[in-house]
Scaffold this active site. Structure first.
Site, short mmCIF file in Angstrom:
data_model
loop_
_atom_site.label_atom_id
_atom_site.label_comp_id
_atom_site.label_asym_id
_atom_site.label_seq_id
_atom_site.Cartn_x
_atom_site.Cartn_y
_atom_site.Cartn_z
N SER A 1 -0.66 -0.91 -10.38
CA SER A 1 -1.81 -1.58 -9.76
C SER A 1 -3.15 -1.32 -10.43
O SER A 1 -4.07 -2.12 -10.26
CB SER A 1 -1.88 -1.22 -8.29
OG SER A 1 -2.14 0.16 -8.14
N ASP B 1 0.23 7.03 6.46
CA ASP B 1 -0.15 6.25 7.65
C ASP B 1 0.67 4.96 7.78
O ASP B 1 1.03 4.55 8.87
CB ASP B 1 -1.65 5.94 7.64
CG ASP B 1 -2.13 5.36 6.33
OD1 ASP B 1 -1.88 5.98 5.28
OD2 ASP B 1 -2.75 4.27 6.34
N LYS C 1 -7.73 -5.33 -7.87
CA LYS C 1 -8.77 -5.56 -6.86
C LYS C 1 -9.71 -6.72 -7.20
O LYS C 1 -10.31 -7.32 -6.30
CB LYS C 1 -9.60 -4.28 -6.69
CG LYS C 1 -8.85 -3.15 -6.01
CD LYS C 1 -8.79 -3.35 -4.51
CE LYS C 1 -8.20 -2.14 -3.81
NZ LYS C 1 -8.19 -2.32 -2.34
N GLY D 1 -0.56 10.88 2.63
CA GLY D 1 -1.26 9.79 3.33
C GLY D 1 -0.27 8.75 3.81
O GLY D 1 -0.34 7.59 3.40
#
Lengths: 324, 324
Positions: free
Chosen positions: B308, B214, B57, B212
């Site tokens: 990650s 989506d 990030k 999750g």
């Protein structure tokens, strides 16, 4: 021809690097601004916990076994080890298609016993408080005609471990200081040889647990001292005396020996977990612990430090990072 | 000019790489014979858990904030995040001497809250079940005149995250497959852009938690689907919908979206602990979990996978590696 009694030269380390090319990982070097802020230096961590089988020991073992004759290979190898050397020999022997018998203390970490078995080695356990492992291994070697692969007192082992510092100094120029953990001294001697050959002005320090300060005592006295089996969480550094072959190299090339407490090792393991995202075993955290504890003034200096291994039982690791 | 609505090109990723040079770590790529044996492929793990602040990030946040005007920098930045984006923005803002306010869910991992504070950011907590974080952050941005740094739906963020795949493909030639975890899709979109630009024949897959899914639903339907806040241990992937900007890129460039169970994530975290000696957080283990669970047939293929992040509370990590 390798083995005890023969001196180790920089060329042996270069030859070991050739043997290990494409076999051992060239492990990464990582940095941390937090660590730099804590120490005042610029620290480069050589991550041998990311080596195959989780520790630098694979290098020396492979370099040793790869130099056996065909006849020796057929008779196999024997090793005695508290853990990582066992796995290193087992994996190297497996890769070179050589049978391996490993003599391990019965209180070795379960993860290390299991991994050694998984690499296809036969394991013989012994009680490290009442039995002499050297005698057991020597008898086995005699009975089976197998070659003994000692954990550190061997020119090929030392040369193999020296490739750690060779790679580090190839990757990072102008190091002022190199900090290396030490048990029997194979990694320290090999790294000192490589580092001083490549950069004569470098100051190389060994680090061992306070409770097992045989190297520090010996270094201070100028000759090898024997101590009782040390009680420390650093299961890879429970040696009672520096090696016959490693000590003269360390005495000649190193600037000093530092010691760290078990609490310091735990704190360094937590730092590695929280800040570096690296799993480090107690012995593997010794050099980092020495830096975090300010055992050496490295302000303004470029410092190499070796994280030597990451093989630690999950339950034990969980307790340590949780503050236990 | 950056921001939502503008398309992202490969040149933006190259420009981001220039901005990040000497600021972000060029993270190592590690391999494991055990992992190769388990998957049948040759797997290259890009270790963004070893990135500054412990996750990829930082790349996007820095790339975004570095492009603010002087006037914007003085007014500061606002971000909303379940964790790693918060730390990324806080650290990037600190390095660029920009004030930062971070809006974080009150149930974010304690380690992530603490680290964000430590980087000098002001934190405003909210209840993620009852309050809309976008509205809070937008109001704050309006009140203070601060620039909103969204976690993924921004061209500069996507370009910054794309440098992960750029580096991986520079380091490892001829990848057949790239597997990337996805929450809002910033990392996935950026990596897909970089990977397909450098190697058009590569198959890029996203991975998200089963609970999750989506992205998987949206990918199957061809348009963005909204789901309730997913209950999963992957706290970095609790998004309810793919991004407006990220989804079209993923739809256009990716081969598919895979899902993994929370148990699969735990097993991957244990594998990373035992075999790789890497601390990986639940979301960070998604791509590895997909490979270990055989969600994709990679036999005989060269596979890149991104680890990650590694920011996970010690107590939670201890429970997971101990089998809890």
């Amino acid at each position: 021809m390798t083995g005890i009694g023969r001196d180790v030269a920089f060329d042996d380390i270069l030859a070991a690097a050739e043997r290990l090319r494409g076999v051992a990982h060239r492990t990464p070097v990582v940095t941390s601004r937090t660590l730099d802020a804590r120490t005042g230096g610029r620290v480069f961590l050589k991550c041998e916990n990311l080596q195959r089988m989780g520790a630098f020991k694979f290098r020396g073992a492979y370099n040793r076994i790869a130099q056996l004759t065909d006849a020796e290979r057929r008779r196999g190898v024997v090793a005695f080890s508290s853990g990582n050397h066992a796995q290193g020999v087992a994996l190297a022997a497996q890769l070179l298609d050589v049978p391996a018998v490993i003599v391990m203390p019965s209180d070795a970490p379960a993860a290390k016993l299991a991994a050694t078995r998984e690499y296809g080695a036969e394991i013989i356990e012994y009680d490290r408080n009442t039995m002499n492992r050297n005698e057991i291994a020597a008898r086995l070697a005699l009975e089976r005609g197998a070659a003994l692969v000692p954990p550190y007192d061997d020119a090929a082992i030392i040369a193999g471990q020296g490739t750690v510092a060779l790679e580090l100094l190839q990757d990072v120029a102008d190091l002022d200081v190199l900090v290396v953990c030490t048990g029997g001294g194979g990694l320290l001697a090999g790294c000192a040889l490589a580092a001083v050959a490549l950069r004569p002005e470098i100051a190389v320090y060994g680090v061992e647990p306070e409770a097992g300060d045989d190297f520090a005592q010996s270094f201070a006295l100028g000759e090898r001292v024997e101590i009782p089996v040390p009680q420390t969480i650093a299961d890879g550094q429970q040696t009672t005396s520096p090696g016959e072959l490693t000590f003269p190299i360390v005495k000649r090339l190193c600037a000093g020996i530092l010691t760290v407490s078990d609490d310091g090792l735990r704190a360094a393991m937590r730092f590695a977990f929280e800040r570096l995202k690296l799993v480090v075993e107690p012995s593997g955290a010794a050099a980092l612990a020495a830096l975090l504890d300010g055992k050496l003034d490295v302000s303004g200096k470029r410092v190499g430090a070796i994280i030597s291994g990451g093989n630690v039982d999950a339950a034990r690791y969980a307790a340590i990072i949780s503050g236990g």
